[in-house]
Design an enzyme around this catalytic site. Structure first.
Site, mmCIF file in Angstrom:
data_model
loop_
_atom_site.group_PDB
_atom_site.id
_atom_site.type_symbol
_atom_site.label_atom_id
_atom_site.label_comp_id
_atom_site.label_asym_id
_atom_site.label_seq_id
_atom_site.Cartn_x
_atom_site.Cartn_y
_atom_site.Cartn_z
ATOM 1 N N GLN A 292 0.844 -1.200 0.000
ATOM 2 C CA GLN A 292 0.000 0.000 0.000
ATOM 3 C C GLN A 292 0.878 1.248 0.000
ATOM 4 O OE1 GLN A 292 -3.161 0.495 -0.356
ATOM 5 N NE2 GLN A 292 -4.126 -1.470 0.039
ATOM 6 N N TYR A 321 -5.794 -12.301 -2.735
ATOM 7 C CA TYR A 321 -5.087 -11.098 -3.218
ATOM 8 C C TYR A 321 -4.232 -10.555 -2.066
ATOM 9 C CZ TYR A 321 -8.968 -11.608 -6.486
ATOM 10 O OH TYR A 321 -9.902 -12.118 -7.355
ATOM 11 N N GLU A 342 -1.980 -15.228 -3.838
ATOM 12 C CA GLU A 342 -1.498 -14.025 -4.527
ATOM 13 C C GLU A 342 -0.869 -14.473 -5.838
ATOM 14 O OE1 GLU A 342 -0.995 -10.550 -4.339
ATOM 15 O OE2 GLU A 342 0.254 -10.930 -6.100
ATOM 16 N N CYS A 417 -10.337 -0.828 -4.031
ATOM 17 C CA CYS A 417 -9.851 0.481 -4.445
ATOM 18 C C CYS A 417 -10.701 1.013 -5.592
ATOM 19 C CB CYS A 417 -8.378 0.410 -4.847
ATOM 20 S SG CYS A 417 -8.048 -0.803 -6.113
HETATM 21 N N1 SAH Z 1 -3.801 -7.296 0.347
HETATM 22 C C1 SAH Z 1 -2.534 -6.806 -0.109
HETATM 23 C C2 SAH Z 1 -2.474 -6.618 -1.636
HETATM 24 C C3 SAH Z 1 -3.603 -5.874 -2.277
HETATM 25 S S1 SAH Z 1 -3.314 -5.339 -3.927
HETATM 26 C C4 SAH Z 1 -2.166 -5.527 0.607
HETATM 27 O O1 SAH Z 1 -3.015 -4.902 1.227
HETATM 28 O O2 SAH Z 1 -0.995 -5.143 0.541
HETATM 29 C C5 SAH Z 1 -3.965 -6.587 -4.911
HETATM 30 C C6 SAH Z 1 -3.056 -7.790 -5.083
HETATM 31 O O3 SAH Z 1 -3.735 -8.734 -5.906
HETATM 32 C C7 SAH Z 1 -1.730 -7.502 -5.780
HETATM 33 O O4 SAH Z 1 -0.679 -7.963 -4.985
HETATM 34 C C8 SAH Z 1 -1.823 -8.302 -7.096
HETATM 35 O O5 SAH Z 1 -0.583 -8.839 -7.490
HETATM 36 C C9 SAH Z 1 -2.792 -9.407 -6.719
HETATM 37 N N2 SAH Z 1 -3.561 -10.041 -7.793
HETATM 38 C C10 SAH Z 1 -3.994 -9.514 -8.962
HETATM 39 N N3 SAH Z 1 -4.736 -10.401 -9.644
HETATM 40 C C11 SAH Z 1 -4.787 -11.544 -8.899
HETATM 41 C C12 SAH Z 1 -5.413 -12.819 -9.056
HETATM 42 N N4 SAH Z 1 -6.135 -13.112 -10.145
HETATM 43 N N5 SAH Z 1 -5.259 -13.723 -8.079
HETATM 44 C C13 SAH Z 1 -4.526 -13.448 -6.975
HETATM 45 N N6 SAH Z 1 -3.903 -12.261 -6.765
HETATM 46 C C14 SAH Z 1 -4.034 -11.316 -7.715
#
Ligand code: SAH
Length: 460
Positions: A292, A321, A342, A417
């Site tokens: 973030q 994610y 992820e 977001c």
């Molecule tokens: N929860 C974490 C990341 C949120 S951002 C935090 O708060 O830091 C969203 C994340 O989803 C990113 O790391 C991106 O790489 C991942 N992402 C995108 N598409 C995805 C998918 N199909 N399956 C799993 N992860 C995914």
């Protein structure tokens, strides 16, 4: 709206006219109307009486530029930085911070209202931060060339021309200076800028990431090639010029794309990661890993999400994610077991390291697509009773939603977001028997139109 012929538009390009601003677009532009035809004008607020110049007309709307303002909205404050309007970093800077928070709450409300099922959700006031506090811990700055010198800045909105910017206003202290220092070194060493149109030249982006709590800095040089001429000298100079540097990375991106990072990294100096903290725990963050961009507000966002989940020792949780595990590890402290998924494998490597580093058990991380891995987990008999999701802007994959509905957890905590995709996905969960009473917007990007929102859905 009835279709119009372009020749019958109520305004013409280059025309000047006077009107009263009636509304704000989702991007924070003022909206004025002529015969019902909307005109979007930056740096204007509802109620303001303005003279505008028409820049561009389209079939259903136009863009105008503010020429003169005859009245000021009570929500107006003086501009902080003119560039921020043109580059899109601070499109809301002319609004008081209170008005920005109200705008974001209203945006979420309006977006949800497009789905009849969601109309009962009460959207709470936006959780803000101290106004004008620099917050960004990550800067991805394109490099261009002007009069034979390297320039750094931001793209003019809707174009690929770089507006030179030296004071970015919103970045943590030292980051602007680091960008300039690195640019000047590359300039002195004669490294040519990448030219997007011709797909030629070398340096594409300078990326600076900084730990809010640790002060540690990572610099990534993104090049259109595999070698940096004068590498040893460049490395030596950068390590001397950037305070707090712990990691200097060469990222190779030779593709003709507007995706910033290429697939291959080479560590030029220092560590393959830098560190920051979230809620007292330390995280290693690698070049490809999401983190973030507003560390302080991320802590608040996660705290609010965890409160909504109200986890107990018996809970089995899925964190989809999950990035480098920043939410996952906080869940693990409360629940029996948590499964994180992820898509970026390097982020999962970091997540495992981060679990060990903070002495946290009961976590299981898998690299893969959430919409695929969730079916493997179902096959393996894993039955989470709480699901966390924090997807990118496009929201959840339909297959993922179907799998969650099949699992029927008691609670789904949805961090988003992008309220539009969140609303679309939540409507499907509502159809499957979930409901939510409140939504909590959080301001992760003050001065911009972006809004983050967390909702807890309960199975009824
Ligand atoms: N929860 C974490 C990341 C949120 S951002 C935090 O708060 O830091 C969203 C994340 O989803 C990113 O790391 C991106 O790489 C991942 N992402 C995108 N598409 C995805 C998918 N199909 N399956 C799993 N992860 C995914």
């Amino acid at each position: 709206m009835a279709k119009r012929k372009t020749s019958h538009l109520p305004v013409a390009k280059n025309q000047r006219l006077r009107l009263t601003i009636q509304d704000l677009s989702y991007q924070g532009m003022g909206v004025g109307k002529v015969e019902g035809y909307p005109i979007f004008i930056a740096n204007t607020l509802p109620g303001e009486d303005v003279c505008i110049h028409i820049l561009k007309t389209k079939k259903n709307y136009a863009y105008g530029k503010l020429v003169e303002r005859y009245t000021d909205s009570p929500d107006r404050q003086p501009l902080i930085n003119e560039n921020g309007l043109r580059t899109g970093t601070l499109p809301l800077q002319h609004m008081t911070y209170e008005a920005q928070l109200a705008f974001k709450q209203d945006q979420v409300q309006r977006t949800y209202a497009k789905h009849p099922q969601l109309r009962g959700i009460q959207v709470l006031p936006t959780f803000g931060m101290a106004p004008l506090e620099p917050y960004r811990n990550k800067a991805q700055i394109p490099v261009g060339e002007k009069d034979g010198q390297l320039i750094t800045g931001f793209y003019r909105q809707g174009s690929h021309d770089i507006i030179p910017v030296e004071d970015f206003v919103i970045q943590l202290s030292g980051m602007d200076e680091a960008i300039l220092a690195v640019r000047n070194i590359l300039n002195a060493m004669g490294v040519p800028a990448y030219q997007e149109r011709l797909h030629r030249g070398l340096i594409r982006h300078i990326i600076v990431r900084k730990g809010y709590y640790t002060g540690e800095v990572m610099v990534i040089l993104v090049i259109n090639g595999h070698e940096l001429p004068g590498e040893d000298q460049i490395v030596e100079r950068i390590t001397q010029a950037v305070p707090g540097l712990v990691s200097l990375v060469l990222n190779q991106n030779t593709r003709d794309t507007n995706v910033i990072l290429g697939p291959d990294n080479r560590i030029l100096w220092g560590l393959p990661y830098y560190r920051d903290q979230i809620l007292g725990q330390t995280y290693h963050i690698s070049p490809q890993s999401f983190f973030q961009v507003n560390t302080r507000q991320a802590e608040h966002l996660y705290t609010l999400a965890l409160e909504m989940a109200d986890l107990g020792e018996a809970d089995v949780v899925l964190d989809a994610y999950c990035g480098i595990g920043t939410i996952t590890l906080n869940i693990a402290k409360k629940a029996r077991q948590v499964y994180g998924v992820e898509v970026v494998p390097e982020a999962i490597d970091m997540a495992r390291v981060n679990a060990r580093l903070n002495g946290i058990d009961g976590v299981d991380f898998v690299a893969g697509k959430a919409e695929e891995v969730i079916y493997d987990w179902i096959q393996a008999g894993i039955r989470p009773n709480v699901v966390f999701v924090d997807p990118p802007r496009k929201g959840l994959a339909e297959d993922f939603i179907q799998a969650v509905i099949q699992l029927a957890p008691e609670k789904i905590v949805y961090i988003s977001c992008n309220p539009a995709s969140q609303a679309r996905d939540m409507a499907l969960f509502f159809q499957a028997g979930y409901q939510a009473n409140t939504a909590q917007p959080v301001d992760m990007f003050p001065g911009s139109h972006h809004v983050e929102c967390v909702v807890s859905l309960t199975r009824v």
